[in-house]
Design a protein around this motif. Structure first.
Motif, PDB file in Angstrom:
ATOM      1  N   LEU A 155       0.822  -1.213   0.000  1.00  0.00           N
ATOM      2  CA  LEU A 155       0.000   0.000   0.000  1.00  0.00           C
ATOM      3  C   LEU A 155       0.857   1.263   0.000  1.00  0.00           C
ATOM      4  N   ALA A 156       1.906   1.272   0.816  1.00  0.00           N
ATOM      5  CA  ALA A 156       2.788   2.442   0.880  1.00  0.00           C
ATOM      6  C   ALA A 156       3.471   2.673  -0.459  1.00  0.00           C
ATOM      7  N   SER A 157       3.892   1.593  -1.112  1.00  0.00           N
ATOM      8  CA  SER A 157       4.532   1.715  -2.416  1.00  0.00           C
ATOM      9  C   SER A 157       3.583   2.322  -3.443  1.00  0.00           C
ATOM     10  N   LEU A 158       2.334   1.870  -3.434  1.00  0.00           N
ATOM     11  CA  LEU A 158       1.339   2.433  -4.358  1.00  0.00           C
ATOM     12  C   LEU A 158       1.160   3.926  -4.145  1.00  0.00           C
ATOM     13  N   VAL A 159       1.030   4.340  -2.884  1.00  0.00           N
ATOM     14  CA  VAL A 159       0.836   5.759  -2.562  1.00  0.00           C
ATOM     15  C   VAL A 159       2.056   6.576  -2.999  1.00  0.00           C
ATOM     16  N   ILE A 160       3.248   6.075  -2.711  1.00  0.00           N
ATOM     17  CA  ILE A 160       4.484   6.794  -3.055  1.00  0.00           C
ATOM     18  C   ILE A 160       4.625   6.918  -4.565  1.00  0.00           C
ATOM     19  N   CYS A 161       4.394   5.823  -5.288  1.00  0.00           N
ATOM     20  CA  CYS A 161       4.549   5.853  -6.744  1.00  0.00           C
ATOM     21  C   CYS A 161       3.541   6.797  -7.400  1.00  0.00           C
ATOM     22  N   LEU A 162       2.275   6.691  -7.001  1.00  0.00           N
ATOM     23  CA  LEU A 162       1.255   7.554  -7.594  1.00  0.00           C
ATOM     24  C   LEU A 162       1.464   9.013  -7.205  1.00  0.00           C
ATOM     25  N   GLY A 163       1.868   9.254  -5.951  1.00  0.00           N
ATOM     26  CA  GLY A 163       2.135  10.617  -5.503  1.00  0.00           C
ATOM     27  C   GLY A 163       3.286  11.243  -6.272  1.00  0.00           C
ATOM     28  N   THR A 164       4.344  10.467  -6.525  1.00  0.00           N
ATOM     29  CA  THR A 164       5.490  10.977  -7.285  1.00  0.00           C
ATOM     30  C   THR A 164       5.088  11.280  -8.721  1.00  0.00           C
ATOM     31  N   TRP A 165       4.313  10.381  -9.323  1.00  0.00           N
ATOM     32  CA  TRP A 165       3.855  10.599 -10.697  1.00  0.00           C
ATOM     33  C   TRP A 165       2.999  11.866 -10.795  1.00  0.00           C
ATOM     34  N   LEU A 166       2.084  12.047  -9.853  1.00  0.00           N
ATOM     35  CA  LEU A 166       1.241  13.242  -9.863  1.00  0.00           C
ATOM     36  C   LEU A 166       2.072  14.510  -9.671  1.00  0.00           C
ATOM     37  N   ALA A 167       3.083  14.443  -8.789  1.00  0.00           N
ATOM     38  CA  ALA A 167       3.927  15.611  -8.538  1.00  0.00           C
ATOM     39  C   ALA A 167       4.691  16.015  -9.793  1.00  0.00           C
ATOM     40  N   ILE A 168       5.142  15.034 -10.566  1.00  0.00           N
ATOM     41  CA  ILE A 168       5.918  15.343 -11.769  1.00  0.00           C
ATOM     42  C   ILE A 168       5.014  15.792 -12.912  1.00  0.00           C
ATOM     43  N   GLU A 169       3.839  15.182 -13.022  1.00  0.00           N
ATOM     44  CA  GLU A 169       2.969  15.468 -14.160  1.00  0.00           C
ATOM     45  C   GLU A 169       2.015  16.630 -13.936  1.00  0.00           C
ATOM     46  N   LYS A 170       1.681  16.940 -12.677  1.00  0.00           N
ATOM     47  CA  LYS A 170       0.586  17.878 -12.434  1.00  0.00           C
ATOM     48  C   LYS A 170       0.973  19.134 -11.661  1.00  0.00           C
ATOM     49  N   THR A 171       2.216  19.277 -11.233  1.00  0.00           N
ATOM     50  CA  THR A 171       2.597  20.456 -10.437  1.00  0.00           C
ATOM     51  C   THR A 171       3.529  21.359 -11.225  1.00  0.00           C
ATOM     52  N   LYS A 172       3.674  22.589 -10.734  1.00  0.00           N
ATOM     53  CA  LYS A 172       4.549  23.561 -11.400  1.00  0.00           C
ATOM     54  C   LYS A 172       6.005  23.097 -11.367  1.00  0.00           C
ATOM     55  N   LEU A 173       6.445  22.571 -10.213  1.00  0.00           N
ATOM     56  CA  LEU A 173       7.817  22.069 -10.120  1.00  0.00           C
ATOM     57  C   LEU A 173       8.055  20.959 -11.132  1.00  0.00           C
ATOM     58  N   GLY A 174       7.071  20.072 -11.262  1.00  0.00           N
ATOM     59  CA  GLY A 174       7.194  18.993 -12.238  1.00  0.00           C
ATOM     60  C   GLY A 174       7.277  19.523 -13.660  1.00  0.00           C
ATOM     61  N   SER A 175       6.502  20.564 -13.957  1.00  0.00           N
ATOM     62  CA  SER A 175       6.562  21.144 -15.307  1.00  0.00           C
ATOM     63  C   SER A 175       7.917  21.791 -15.562  1.00  0.00           C
ATOM     64  N   TYR A 176       8.492  22.408 -14.539  1.00  0.00           N
ATOM     65  CA  TYR A 176       9.838  22.967 -14.679  1.00  0.00           C
ATOM     66  C   TYR A 176      10.861  21.872 -14.951  1.00  0.00           C
ATOM     67  N   LEU A 177      10.724  20.760 -14.215  1.00  0.00           N
ATOM     68  CA  LEU A 177      11.653  19.639 -14.401  1.00  0.00           C
ATOM     69  C   LEU A 177      11.575  19.103 -15.826  1.00  0.00           C
ATOM     70  N   ARG A 178      10.340  18.918 -16.322  1.00  0.00           N
ATOM     71  CA  ARG A 178      10.174  18.375 -17.667  1.00  0.00           C
ATOM     72  C   ARG A 178      10.664  19.359 -18.727  1.00  0.00           C
ATOM     73  N   ALA A 179      10.385  20.647 -18.501  1.00  0.00           N
ATOM     74  CA  ALA A 179      10.825  21.657 -19.464  1.00  0.00           C
ATOM     75  C   ALA A 179      12.348  21.780 -19.485  1.00  0.00           C
ATOM     76  N   ALA A 180      12.975  21.627 -18.327  1.00  0.00           N
ATOM     77  CA  ALA A 180      14.426  21.766 -18.240  1.00  0.00           C
ATOM     78  C   ALA A 180      15.147  20.668 -19.011  1.00  0.00           C
ATOM     79  N   THR A 181      14.515  19.520 -19.162  1.00  0.00           N
ATOM     80  CA  THR A 181      15.151  18.440 -19.927  1.00  0.00           C
ATOM     81  C   THR A 181      15.018  18.681 -21.428  1.00  0.00           C
ATOM     82  N   GLU A 182      13.956  19.394 -21.834  1.00  0.00           N
ATOM     83  CA  GLU A 182      13.731  19.645 -23.251  1.00  0.00           C
ATOM     84  C   GLU A 182      14.523  20.846 -23.761  1.00  0.00           C
ATOM     85  N   ASN A 183      14.488  21.940 -22.984  1.00  0.00           N
ATOM     86  CA  ASN A 183      15.165  23.165 -23.423  1.00  0.00           C
ATOM     87  C   ASN A 183      15.682  23.923 -22.206  1.00  0.00           C
TER      88      ASN A 183
END
Length: 295
Positions: A155-183
Motif C-alpha cells: 500500500l505504501a509503495s502504491l501511494v508513493i509511486c502515484l504521488g510521485t507521478w502526480l507531482a511530476i505530471e501535475k505540479t509547477k515544479l514537475g513542469s519545470y523539471l520536464r521543461a528543463a530536460t527539453e530546453n
C-alpha cells in the motif's frame, strides 16, 4: 480444498502476494531510475547501491542510535537523497555534455565503491531489521493469512509511486523539471535555476531508492549484496516500461512482479528468467518499450 488451475488457492494467492511485494519494490526502484534518466539522461548504475544504502542507514540508525523504524523511514531517504545531490554536484554535473557512456561508467564505479565499502565492514551475510510492533503479525483474510508488514509495504509503495507521478505530471515544479530536460536554456532565461533542478532531480531519484531500501529491509535481510542482486531486474523493468517513462516504470514494475510470482506457481524453474524473456519479447515488438515514445 479450493483449487485454481490444479493448484491450491492458498498457494496460488501466496505466490501472487510474493509477486506483488517484489513488484512494489521493482516499481519504486524503477521510478527513481526513470526520473533520473528521463530528466538527466544518466543511466544510474549506482541505484542498486543507493537502495542498499537506504536499508543500511535504517539498520545503523536503529543499532547505533536507537532510532526506530518510523523516524528512520523519513531520515534514511533524506540521507541517501542528500548524498546523491552531493555526488551530482561534484561529479555528475561535469559529465552532462559528454557521451552518456561516461555517466554510466561513473555510476557503475560509484556502485562498486559503495558496495565494496560495506562488504569490507559487514561481509556478505545479511543483518536482520525488525519491523515496528504495529506492523508485526498477520491478518486472517479467510482464504490466507496476510502478513501486516507486507500489506503495508504494498500500500505504501502504491501511494508513493502515484504521488510521485502526480507531482511530476501535475505540479509547477514537475513542469519545470520536464521543461528543463527539453530546453534548459529557455527555462533558465525565465529565471529558473536549472542546475539546482537537476541536482534536486538526482536527489529525488536516489531518495526513492533509499526509501525502497529501508522499506525492503524487514522483508529481506540487510546485506551489501541486496542492491547488486536487484539492479539488473530493475533495469529490465525500466526497458520494458520505456526508458524515462514515469508511468511505464510504475505499471511495469507491478506487472512484472506479478508475472514472476505466477511463474513460480506454474513453472518455478523459469521464475528467475521470466522478466528477461518478457523484456526480449517487448523489445522485438515495441523497441521503445510499452510506454516509451518512438523516436
Amino acid at each position: 480444498m479450493t483449487m485454481i488451475f490444479g493448484i491450491p488457492l492458498q498457494a496460488f494467492l501466496g505466490q501472487l502476494l510474493v509477486g506483488l511485494i517484489n513488484g512494489s519494490f521493482y516499481a519504486m526502484l524503477s521510478l527513481g531510475l526513470a526520473i533520473i534518466f528521463g530528466m538527466l539522461r544518466v543511466i544510474n548504475f549506482a541505484h542498486g547501491a543507493q537502495y542498499m544504502l537506504g536499508a543500511f542507514v535504517g539498520y545503523l540508525l536503529l543499532t547505533n542510535l536507537g532510532i526506530g523504524y518510523w523516524p528512520a523511514l523519513i531520515l534514511a531517504p533524506l540521507i541517501v537523497g542528500i548524498s546523491g545531490m552531493i555526488v551530482e554536484r561534484l561529479f555528475l554535473s561535469r559529465l552532462y555534455d559528454l557521451d552518456h557512456l561516461y555517466g554510466l561508467l561513473f555510476t557503475f564505479g560509484l556502485a562498486l565503491v559503495i558496495e565494496g565499502t560495506f562488504r569490507y565492514y559487514y561481509g556478505v551475510s545479511g543483518q536482520a531489521y525488525t519491523p515496528p510492533p504495529a506492523l508485526t503479525g498477520a491478518v486472517n483474510l479467510g482464504f490466507m493469512f496476510l502478513p501486516v508488514y507486507r500489506g503495508w509495504a504494498v500500500l505504501a509503495s502504491l501511494v508513493i509511486c502515484l504521488g510521485t507521478w502526480l507531482a511530476i505530471e501535475k505540479t509547477k515544479l514537475g513542469s519545470y523539471l520536464r521543461a528543463a530536460t527539453e530546453n534548459p536554456t529557455l527555462v533558465q532565461a525565465f529565471g529558473v535555476n536549472v542546475p539546482l533542478l537537476l541536482t534536486l532531480t538526482y536527489g529525488i531519484g536516489a531518495g526513492l531508492a533509499g526509501l525502497a531500501g529501508i522499506m525492503a529491509a524487514p522483508v529481506y535481510q540487510v546485506s551489501p549484496l541486496m542492491g547488486s542482486n536487484l539492479i539488473i531486474i530493475v533495469f529490465a523493468v525500466v526497458v520494458v516500461g520505456g526508458m524515462g517513462s514515469i508511468l511505464g516504470a510504475i505499471v511495469t514494475g507491478y506487472m512484472l512482479g506479478l508475472a514472476e510470482g505466477l511463474t513460480k506457481v506454474f513453472y518455478p524453474e523459469a521464475s528467475n528468467i521470466v522478466i528477461f524473456v518478457i523484456m526480449a519479447i517487448v523489445l522485438l515488438v515495441r523497441p521503445a518499450g510499452l510506454f516509451g515514445k518512438d523516436a
